[in-house]
Design an enzyme around this catalytic site. Structure first.
Site, mmCIF file in Angstrom:
data_model
loop_
_atom_site.group_PDB
_atom_site.id
_atom_site.type_symbol
_atom_site.label_atom_id
_atom_site.label_comp_id
_atom_site.label_asym_id
_atom_site.label_seq_id
_atom_site.Cartn_x
_atom_site.Cartn_y
_atom_site.Cartn_z
ATOM 1 N N GLU A 146 55.672 -15.592 -48.973
ATOM 2 C CA GLU A 146 56.658 -15.480 -47.892
ATOM 3 C C GLU A 146 56.295 -16.448 -46.787
ATOM 4 O O GLU A 146 55.166 -16.963 -46.735
ATOM 5 C CB GLU A 146 56.705 -14.035 -47.355
ATOM 6 N N HIS A 271 65.128 -11.384 -37.895
ATOM 7 C CA HIS A 271 64.982 -11.870 -39.275
ATOM 8 C C HIS A 271 66.051 -12.925 -39.494
ATOM 9 O O HIS A 271 67.215 -12.713 -39.130
ATOM 10 C CB HIS A 271 65.149 -10.720 -40.264
ATOM 11 N N ARG A 328 59.235 -16.944 -39.282
ATOM 12 C CA ARG A 328 60.575 -16.435 -38.994
ATOM 13 C C ARG A 328 61.185 -16.890 -37.681
ATOM 14 O O ARG A 328 62.376 -17.111 -37.595
ATOM 15 C CB ARG A 328 60.510 -14.921 -38.911
ATOM 16 N N HIS A 389 65.064 -7.319 -36.163
ATOM 17 C CA HIS A 389 64.410 -6.795 -37.360
ATOM 18 C C HIS A 389 63.170 -5.967 -37.064
ATOM 19 O O HIS A 389 62.916 -4.969 -37.734
ATOM 20 C CB HIS A 389 64.028 -7.999 -38.233
ATOM 21 N N ARG A 424 55.364 -11.322 -35.666
ATOM 22 C CA ARG A 424 54.724 -10.714 -36.844
ATOM 23 C C ARG A 424 54.858 -11.606 -38.073
ATOM 24 O O ARG A 424 55.939 -12.100 -38.384
ATOM 25 C CB ARG A 424 55.379 -9.375 -37.142
#
Ligand code: FAD
Ligand code: SIN
Length: 576
Positions: A146, A271, A328, A389, A424
């Site tokens: 990811e 997100h 992100r 998100h 995060r």
């Protein structure tokens, strides 16, 4: 990490005005009170992990405001990060976490979580979570990649990891004789020393929680020697969100009212890829789609379509060398900039070039859900937009999950533990729930005093409120709040927008406080009251940060300041 303030300082926080019992109400029999060793508010990964680690020695009640599986945990798609790939190291996972967090992370917390990840995943596997197996003997589980991770690191159960985790934890909790699961019980305020009969001015400690029972529509007292907040995040404070309806920041607001400090509330993660659809508003398209090679594209223009060029144009190269695998915040801002530049209402995420077999094997749940909506992602791109998100900020806790108040612990998305910093890293969140859920349980058990008896708690007093005559006030304020938070406190901020938001929050706070003071509580009113508090904390924190760091991006202060500092708000010293 939370530095523990003196009890005297905590004691200055004012008790909540609504429940100042009339003298006669204090003498009522405690028919509505239930007593457990420990009350856990929240039945997601954090709450259930804590419960399972406490239940061998203690009686535990786990409250959930709706169904037991209605939190974000069950919705998680991508998976859980851990150092498991040959060649990967703790140092690398720590570095990736701190790079994503723009240096605001607390290194000791990051080390603590990263080093306990493999153990936490083993525990889940022992409980029956069927992680996808690896493809070679050296790989026990399949690891996906990811954004922001420099190795394959994510264990998963297809693209519906959270559901499998929630089911396994829930099954074990339901089977345990010492755990009582209580769905439909909406916690509305922590019971502190201010609610103890005859002890109004004792040092602040937490003794339980007042909760609204959605079946009887009465407020009940849950009394305990230890209370754990595991209520998840607050992303529903924004108009567009990937989260379930219940992510309204209840735990953050309850802890704040009780006297706990909160921190880093300005860092709300957006997100990049939520499905853009006229009726389905919060369906996430996992980051693993980009991790496995998906491309972000601009929809083809009318002239491109006329020339038969239907596949769209990739754009991430204009923003970051890591392209679609950038963290992100970078990807969400890039999408936001392109949408604003071209006046688009969405962009495209294309995974069709990965091949139909690959897509249906790796993303079966997403593929099936999109097909129901008339989108075949094996042959066409998916329309996507960014959406709120994850709440990186929250109640301040130390490495044992202790808050500022004796008797109150917290774990999971409700907290600011120091793990995430200003942003995060993907798939570090369920991990934090598992590691801190266990840490909280260990700390409660280690400091248990069998001799201590819970004090007598005043019942909830409704003698001076009536049923609401204007529910529209609640519905209207919900919509207004979430809309201005999206428009003014979203992906790109300015001083002016934040000032506008602050002005509106102030008006809403007054209106909701008046309403709350006059009418009986309902679940919607409880959530609205909490959302207003959370919005206030986010706007205050965003206004205090005079730089752009991680998720907080403001065109008025586009640079980083030299020193990374948490934004800490203290209810004892914060002026209204
Ligand atoms: P939750 O799972 O949200 O549970 C909160 C609990 O608190 C619920 O039981 C709720 O009923 C209860 N509650 C709340 N308020 C009250 C109240 N007032 N009274 C009583 N009970 C209350 N993270 C990852 O690491 N990997 C992923 O792949 C991933 N994918 C995600 C995909 C989606 C769509 C979403 C929304 C999030 C994703 N996340 C992911 C984030 C992660 O799922 C959450 O951060 C994490 O599950 C939070 O767990 P929690 O236990 O803290 O809270
Ligand atoms: C996702 O699957 O994209 C969500 C992962 C996360 O939020 O950690």
């Amino acid at each position: 990490m939370a530095e523990r303030p003196t009890p005297e300082a905590r004691n200055k926080a004012e008790p909540e005005a609504h429940n100042k019992a009339a003298p006669e109400a204090r003498n009522k029999a405690p028919a509505d009170a239930r007593s457990f060793d420990i009350v856990i508010i929240g039945s997601g990964a954090a709450g259930l992990t804590a419960a399972l680690n406490l239940a061998e020695r203690f009686t535990v009640a786990v409250l959930a405001k709706g169904d037991v599986s209605a939190g974000s945990t069950a919705w998680a798609q991508g998976g859980i990060a851990a150092v498991l790939e040959p060649g990967d190291t703790y140092e690398s996972h720590i570095d990736d976490t701190m790079v994503a967090g723009a240096g605001l992370n607390h290194r000791a917390t990051v080390e603590f979580v990263v080093e306990n990840a493999a153990h936490a995943i083993d525990r889940l596997a022992d409980l029956g979570v069927p992680f996808n197996p690896g493809e070679s003997v050296s790989e026990r589980w399949h690891l996906t990649r990811e954004g922001g991770h420099s190795h394959r690191r994510i264990v998963h159960v297809d693209d519906a990891t959270g559901w499998a985790v929630q089911q396994a934890l829930q099954k074990a909790a339901a089977a345990h004789p010492n755990i009582t699961l209580v769905p439909g019980m909406v916690a509305l305020d922590l019971i502190t020393s201010a609610h103890v009969e005859g002890e109004r001015f004792a040092a602040r400690a937490v003794h339980g929680v007042y909760a609204f029972d959605t079946a009887s529509r009465q407020v009940q007292r849950y009394v305990a020697k230890a209370v754990v907040l595991a209520t998840g995040g607050a992303s529903r404070v924004y108009q567009y969100s990937t989260n379930p309806d219940g992510s309204t920041g209840d735990g953050i607001a309850m802890a704040w009212r009780a006297g706990c400090r909160v921190s880093n509330m300005e860092f709300n993660q957006f997100h990049p890829t939520c499905l853009f659809h006229p009726t389905v508003k919060n369906f996430l398209i996992t980051e693993a789609c980009r991790g496995e090679g998906g491309h972000l594209k601009l929809p083809p223009s009318a002239s491109e379509v006329a020339r038969g060029l239907n596949s769209g144009t990739r754009f991430m190269a204009h923003y970051d060398d890591r392209l679609e695998l950038a963290p992100r915040d970078v990807v969400a801002r890039a999408i936001d900039a392109e949408m604003k530049r071209l006046g688009l209402d969405h962009v495209l995420l294309d995974i069709s070039h990965l091949g139909a077999d690959f897509v249906t094997q790796h993303f079966p749940m997403i593929h099936a859900r999109l097909l129901e909506l008339g989108i075949d992602c094996t042959v066409e791109p998916i329309p996507v937009v960014p959406a709120a998100h994850y709440s990186c900020g929250g109640v301040m806790v130390d490495l044992a999950g202790r808050t500022d108040l004796a008797g109150l612990w917290a774990a999971g998305e409700v907290t600011q533990s120091g793990l995430h910093g200003a942003n995060r890293l993907a798939s570090n969140s369920i991990l934090e729930c598992l590691v801190f859920g266990q840490a909280v349980a260990d700390d409660i058990a280690a400091h248990w005093d069998p001799a201590a008896a819970p004090p007598a708690i005043r019942p909830w007093d409704e003698s001076r409120v009536t049923d609401s005559d204007e529910e529209i006030v609640v519905a209207h304020n919900w919509d207004e709040l979430r809309r201005f938070m999206w428009d003014y406190v979203g992906i790109v901020r300015t001083d002016k927008r934040l000032e506008r938001a602050a002005h509106r929050v102030k008006l809403l706070r007054k209106e909701v406080a008046d309403y709350y003071g006059n009418f009986r509580v309902t679940p919607d009113l409880i959530e609205l009251r909490n959302l207003v508090t959370v919005a206030d904390l986010i706007v205050r924190s965003a206004r205090a940060r005079k730089e752009s760091r991680g998720l907080h991006y403001t065109t008025d202060y586009p640079r980083l300041t030299a020193v990374a500092q948490d934004t800490v708000l203290d209810p004892v010293t914060t002026r209204n």
